[in-house]
Design a protein around this motif. Structure first.
Motif, short mmCIF file in Angstrom:
data_model
loop_
_atom_site.label_atom_id
_atom_site.label_comp_id
_atom_site.label_asym_id
_atom_site.label_seq_id
_atom_site.Cartn_x
_atom_site.Cartn_y
_atom_site.Cartn_z
N VAL A 13 -16.85 -9.88 -10.80
CA VAL A 13 -15.75 -10.84 -10.63
C VAL A 13 -14.43 -10.11 -10.42
O VAL A 13 -13.64 -10.47 -9.55
CB VAL A 13 -15.67 -11.78 -11.84
CG1 VAL A 13 -14.47 -12.73 -11.72
CG2 VAL A 13 -16.95 -12.59 -11.99
N ILE A 14 -14.19 -9.08 -11.24
CA ILE A 14 -13.01 -8.23 -11.06
C ILE A 14 -13.51 -6.81 -10.78
O ILE A 14 -14.22 -6.22 -11.60
CB ILE A 14 -12.10 -8.23 -12.32
CG1 ILE A 14 -11.64 -9.66 -12.62
CG2 ILE A 14 -10.90 -7.31 -12.11
CD1 ILE A 14 -10.77 -10.29 -11.54
N LYS A 15 -13.15 -6.29 -9.63
CA LYS A 15 -13.66 -4.99 -9.20
C LYS A 15 -13.00 -3.84 -9.99
O LYS A 15 -12.03 -4.07 -10.72
CB LYS A 15 -13.42 -4.81 -7.70
CG LYS A 15 -14.20 -5.82 -6.85
CD LYS A 15 -14.01 -5.61 -5.36
CE LYS A 15 -12.65 -6.06 -4.89
NZ LYS A 15 -12.53 -6.03 -3.41
N SER A 16 -13.52 -2.65 -9.83
CA SER A 16 -13.03 -1.51 -10.60
C SER A 16 -11.58 -1.18 -10.28
O SER A 16 -10.88 -0.57 -11.11
CB SER A 16 -13.92 -0.28 -10.35
OG SER A 16 -13.96 0.03 -8.96
N ASP A 17 -11.09 -1.57 -9.12
CA ASP A 17 -9.68 -1.33 -8.78
C ASP A 17 -8.77 -2.44 -9.28
O ASP A 17 -7.56 -2.44 -9.01
CB ASP A 17 -9.51 -1.15 -7.28
CG ASP A 17 -9.91 -2.39 -6.48
OD1 ASP A 17 -10.29 -3.41 -7.09
OD2 ASP A 17 -9.83 -2.34 -5.22
N GLY A 18 -9.35 -3.41 -10.01
CA GLY A 18 -8.55 -4.50 -10.57
C GLY A 18 -8.39 -5.70 -9.66
O GLY A 18 -7.84 -6.73 -10.09
N ALA A 19 -8.87 -5.59 -8.43
CA ALA A 19 -8.75 -6.72 -7.49
C ALA A 19 -9.88 -7.72 -7.72
O ALA A 19 -11.00 -7.33 -8.05
CB ALA A 19 -8.79 -6.20 -6.06
N PRO A 20 -9.61 -9.00 -7.54
CA PRO A 20 -10.67 -10.00 -7.71
C PRO A 20 -11.69 -9.93 -6.57
O PRO A 20 -11.32 -9.76 -5.41
CB PRO A 20 -9.93 -11.33 -7.69
CG PRO A 20 -8.66 -11.06 -6.94
CD PRO A 20 -8.30 -9.63 -7.23
#
Length: 551
Positions: A299-306
């Motif tokens: 849901v939230i990727k490792s780079d913090g983007a949804p």
């Protein structure tokens, strides 16, 4: 007597047999099946109820069938009830009871066939939802026809339906579209991953007319200008095309609003708090496998983007918060994974997975001269809604796209749909309506007025009976089509009704000729013809197809 009324009679009669023998009513099904036999000589209708319940009741099927036949045959409106085979029951209606269907149609008019099985349901029906990066392609056109017809069907069963278009105005595809517009405006070829076609050149030119200095702006400002104006122009074209196709929406929901309003952040926080999300590999994951999905979803990727599903979660939450108790998604063939994913999303938010229903539609191909049509005049790489309508017209396009189950890939034969012959299904049905309309016009010229109280017991010819029974099936067809989300059942029914009418017309003269006087049978047949015309009109309306009075 309609099939539904006859089914009620069969069940009531079975209950009487059970009472006489001290048997438990719980064995009886809530709904009894009554169908027309394939061979008309076997009767008007047949039921297999005795085979269904006799053994559970400790009775031989034929013994129960005989007891049931004795009760039913003594009922008003039933001419006979006869046992066949191991326990089938063949039923024949009296002519006046059968003809009562004609009076029901004339009394109900355009309301005939409607039911109340979905009364009280608030349904969100999302369909088409094509990316605003190009014209509607054939897959989206199929959903435009089928989705609109399904909305009409659900409303005909009493549901409150909101038709919704999810406007994907966020994400990488919009960035590629903007880069393509800028390249076109600069006279350069489309980027390798961009969009091509004359429509891109047209919109780029319109952006420059609206914002003449757009290309000289700083890069970020230039990109935002092409995004704002270009996407708006493209979406306006999409809405215009759909409107001209007869498909309009109650809500156009912007994906971008979910991110701008904080709705995505809110649903992520909610799912973290109820532990539906867990942290692993520097990302936040939805526990979707706990609810039937084949894998957990980021849901939230490792780079913090949804991830994309974050928007889906926020969108579903928004729908449920707006009060919908059923959210139907109509998606393309490449979205099979969304079925389990969206149901898991509902469950993770504490709702029944059944609040979500996903329909998957297969591809559409155009064929002309026996060869596939692959290129659009305007879009370049795909055939569009406008291409199909230009080739065959709105009515033929909508009818053909609604005529098949969306589970199957569809090859649309343009040459067939251009024909004004009975080979063309939409022509066949519309011609039946036009022919029936002409009968009423000719009757009026003879001074004959439709009589709703005509003596329908005179309609005893086998072709009259077949036409009446076909008319009587309409309400149950609509109920089943709405229940199974299958508008194609309506189209196929209309073809069977048109066939029954044409066969009737071939053997039964309706209007007097020369110096002949009108007889009671004349008025009975006029009433029958008007009932058939009304049902054809009602069915075509549910498909969003016109019912012409002249052809």
């Amino acid at each position: 007597m309609t099939p539904a009324a006859l089914a009620d009679l069969v069940r009531t009669s079975a209950a009487r047999v059970f009472d006489d023998r001290g048997l438990d009513h719980g064995i009886l099904p809530e709904q009894v099946t009554v169908e027309r036999p394939r061979n008309p000589e076997h009767g008007d209708y047949a039921t297999n109820l005795a085979l269904q319940v006799a053994k559970k009741a400790g009775l031989a099927p034929r013994e129960f069938a005989q007891a049931l036949a004795d009760v039913i045959s003594a009922s008003p409106g039933v001419e006979s009830a006869e046992i066949a085979g191991p326990g089938f029951l063949n039923l024949r209606l009296a002519a006046d009871a059968q003809g009562e269907i004609v009076r029901q149609v004339l009394g109900a008019g355009d309301g005939y066939g409607r039911g109340d099985t979905l009364t009280g349901r608030a349904i969100n029906l999302e369909f088409v939802s094509a990316n605003p990066t190009g014209p509607i392609h054939l897959g989206g056109t199929r959903w435009a026809a089928v989705g609109d017809a399904l909305g009409r069907l659900l409303e005909a069963q009493g549901a409150a339906v909101t038709r919704e278009y999810y406007f994907n105005d966020a994400g990488a595809q919009i960035d590629r579209f903007v880069r393509s517009l800028i390249a076109a405006a600069q006279g350069e070829p489309a980027p390798e991953d961009g969009y091509a076609g004359t429509y891109v050149d047209d919109i780029a030119a319109q952006v420059l007319r609206a914002e003449p200095t757009a290309l000289s702006l700083p890069e970020a400002e230039r990109d935002e200008t092409f995004r704002r104006v270009g996407v708006g122009l493209m979406f306006a074209e999409i809405k215009k095309s759909l409107h001209e196709f007869g498909t309009d929406f109650d809500v156009y929901f912007h994906e971008d609003s979910l991110h701008g309003s904080g709705a995505v952040s809110e649903v992520v926080a909610e799912l973290k708090s109820n532990e539906s999300l867990y942290f692993a590999d520097e990302a936040w994951w939805l526990r979707s496998t706990e609810h039937g999905d084949d894998k957990d979803r980021v849901v939230i990727k490792s780079d913090g983007a949804p991830a994309y599903i974050a928007g889906d979660l926020a969108y579903l939450r928004d729908k449920i918060n707006r009060g919908f108790d059923l959210c139907i998604y109509m998606l393309g063939a490449d979205h099979h994974g969304y079925v389990a994913r969206l149901k898991a999303a509902a469950a993770a938010m504490g709702h029944s997975p059944d609040v979500v229903e996903v329909l998957i539609g297969q591809m559409v191909n155009l064929v002309s001269g026996g060869k596939p049509v692959r290129m659009s005049k305007r879009a370049g790489t795909v055939v569009t809604l406008e291409d199909l309508v230009e080739a065959v017209g709105v009515d033929a396009a909508r009818y053909e796209l609604s005529r098949y189950s969306v589970d199957s890939t569809l090859d649309v034969d343009l040459d067939l749909l251009r024909k004004h012959t009975n080979e063309n299904p939409v022509f066949y049905v519309q011609y039946a309506h036009a022919r029936l309309s002409s009968i009423q016009r000719n009757a009026a010229e003879l001074g004959l007025v439709l009589r709703p109280d005509a003596d329908v017991s005179l309609l005893t010819h086998p072709r009259e009976g077949d036409l009446i029974r076909t008319i009587g099936e309409f309400p149950s067809v609509l109920t089943k089509a709405a229940e199974l989300r299958e508008p194609h059942r309506v189209a196929r029914y209309l073809e069977s009704l048109a066939s029954a009418y044409h066969k009737f017309y071939d053997v039964a003269r309706v209007l007097p000729q020369g110096d002949e006087e009108a007889t009671p049978l004349t008025y009975a047949r006029l009433a029958l013809c008007e009932a058939a015309r009304q049902v054809l009109a009602n069915g075509l309306s549910l498909l969003g197809v016109s019912a012409p009075e002249r052809m």
